[in-house]
Scaffold this motif. Structure first.
Motif, short mmCIF file in Angstrom:
data_model
loop_
_atom_site.label_atom_id
_atom_site.label_comp_id
_atom_site.label_asym_id
_atom_site.label_seq_id
_atom_site.Cartn_x
_atom_site.Cartn_y
_atom_site.Cartn_z
N ARG A 82 0.81 -1.21 0.00
CA ARG A 82 0.00 0.00 0.00
C ARG A 82 0.85 1.27 0.00
N TYR A 83 1.93 1.26 0.78
CA TYR A 83 2.74 2.46 0.91
C TYR A 83 4.09 2.35 0.21
N SER A 84 4.32 1.28 -0.51
CA SER A 84 5.62 1.11 -1.15
C SER A 84 5.59 1.38 -2.65
N ASN A 85 4.43 1.79 -3.17
CA ASN A 85 4.36 2.11 -4.60
C ASN A 85 4.95 3.50 -4.87
N LYS A 86 5.16 3.82 -6.11
CA LYS A 86 5.81 5.08 -6.49
C LYS A 86 5.02 6.30 -6.00
N ARG A 87 3.73 6.25 -6.11
CA ARG A 87 2.89 7.38 -5.69
C ARG A 87 3.05 7.64 -4.19
N ALA A 88 3.04 6.58 -3.40
CA ALA A 88 3.21 6.74 -1.95
C ALA A 88 4.62 7.23 -1.62
N GLN A 89 5.62 6.70 -2.32
CA GLN A 89 7.01 7.15 -2.11
C GLN A 89 7.12 8.65 -2.40
N ASP A 90 6.54 9.10 -3.52
CA ASP A 90 6.61 10.52 -3.88
C ASP A 90 5.90 11.38 -2.83
N ALA A 91 4.73 10.94 -2.39
CA ALA A 91 3.98 11.70 -1.39
C ALA A 91 4.74 11.77 -0.07
N ALA A 92 5.36 10.66 0.33
CA ALA A 92 6.15 10.66 1.57
C ALA A 92 7.34 11.59 1.46
N SER A 93 8.01 11.61 0.32
CA SER A 93 9.15 12.51 0.11
C SER A 93 8.71 13.97 0.17
N HIS A 94 7.59 14.26 -0.45
CA HIS A 94 7.06 15.63 -0.42
C HIS A 94 6.71 16.03 1.01
N THR A 95 6.07 15.12 1.74
CA THR A 95 5.70 15.39 3.13
C THR A 95 6.95 15.65 3.96
N ARG A 96 7.99 14.85 3.74
CA ARG A 96 9.23 15.03 4.48
C ARG A 96 9.83 16.41 4.18
N ARG A 97 9.85 16.80 2.92
CA ARG A 97 10.40 18.12 2.57
C ARG A 97 9.60 19.24 3.24
N CYS A 98 8.28 19.08 3.30
CA CYS A 98 7.44 20.09 3.96
C CYS A 98 7.79 20.20 5.44
N PHE A 99 7.92 19.04 6.11
CA PHE A 99 8.26 19.06 7.54
C PHE A 99 9.66 19.60 7.77
N GLU A 100 10.59 19.26 6.89
CA GLU A 100 11.95 19.80 7.03
C GLU A 100 11.94 21.31 6.86
N SER A 101 11.16 21.82 5.92
CA SER A 101 11.05 23.26 5.73
C SER A 101 10.46 23.94 6.95
N MET A 102 9.41 23.33 7.51
CA MET A 102 8.80 23.90 8.71
C MET A 102 9.78 23.88 9.87
N ALA A 103 10.55 22.81 10.00
CA ALA A 103 11.53 22.72 11.09
C ALA A 103 12.62 23.77 10.90
N SER A 104 13.04 24.01 9.66
CA SER A 104 14.05 25.04 9.38
C SER A 104 13.53 26.41 9.75
N ILE A 105 12.29 26.69 9.39
CA ILE A 105 11.70 27.99 9.70
C ILE A 105 11.61 28.18 11.21
N GLN A 106 11.19 27.12 11.92
CA GLN A 106 11.09 27.20 13.37
C GLN A 106 12.47 27.40 13.99
N TYR A 107 13.46 26.69 13.50
CA TYR A 107 14.83 26.81 13.99
C TYR A 107 15.35 28.23 13.79
N MET A 108 15.10 28.79 12.60
CA MET A 108 15.54 30.16 12.32
C MET A 108 14.85 31.16 13.23
N ALA A 109 13.58 30.94 13.54
CA ALA A 109 12.85 31.84 14.44
C ALA A 109 13.46 31.80 15.84
N VAL A 110 13.84 30.61 16.29
CA VAL A 110 14.47 30.48 17.62
C VAL A 110 15.82 31.20 17.61
#
Length: 124
Positions: A82-110
């Protein structure tokens, strides 16, 4: 009308205990609950026990880029696709990039807050 609603009606009609909770997969890669059951669950006061909130580890980064660590679920049980197909892999990568961006923004604010505190004159 779905099977769950029929069961609720049967329980009501015959004095049986109603279903209190259902357990379904629900995570950022699987939102099926929102499309098929959320309205019924809300209307009938049936709670959700979330199954697979991290998409079997896909949202933790364990399987990024098709990795299958030794001893992991996807390594041991190939049937979990269910989660190992290409579509799921792409969505997980995108989600990770979003969370990394949010973490970077939070880190910069601190850092900005700390810098402002360190550079401001001491109270007299």
């Amino acid at each position: 009308m779905g099977a769950r609603q029929l069961f609720l009606q049967f329980a009501d009609a015959h004095g049986y205990t109603r279903v209190a909770r259902i357990q379904n997969p629900y995570n950022l890669l699987n939102l099926d609950f929102e499309y098929g059951l959320a309205e019924m669950a809300l209307r009938e006061n049936v709670g959700l026990i979330v199954y697979s909130p991290l998409a079997m580890g896909m949202l933790t980064g364990k399987y990024f880029h098709g990795d299958r660590p030794a001893g992991s679920r996807l390594d041991l049980f190939g049937r979990f696709f269910r989660y190992s197909n290409k579509r799921a892999q792409d969505a997980a990568s995108h989600t990770r990039r979003c969370f990394e961006s949010m973490a970077s923004i939070q880190y910069m604010a601190v850092l900005r807050s700390l810098s402002a505190a360190l550079l401001s004159p001491a109270p007299s």
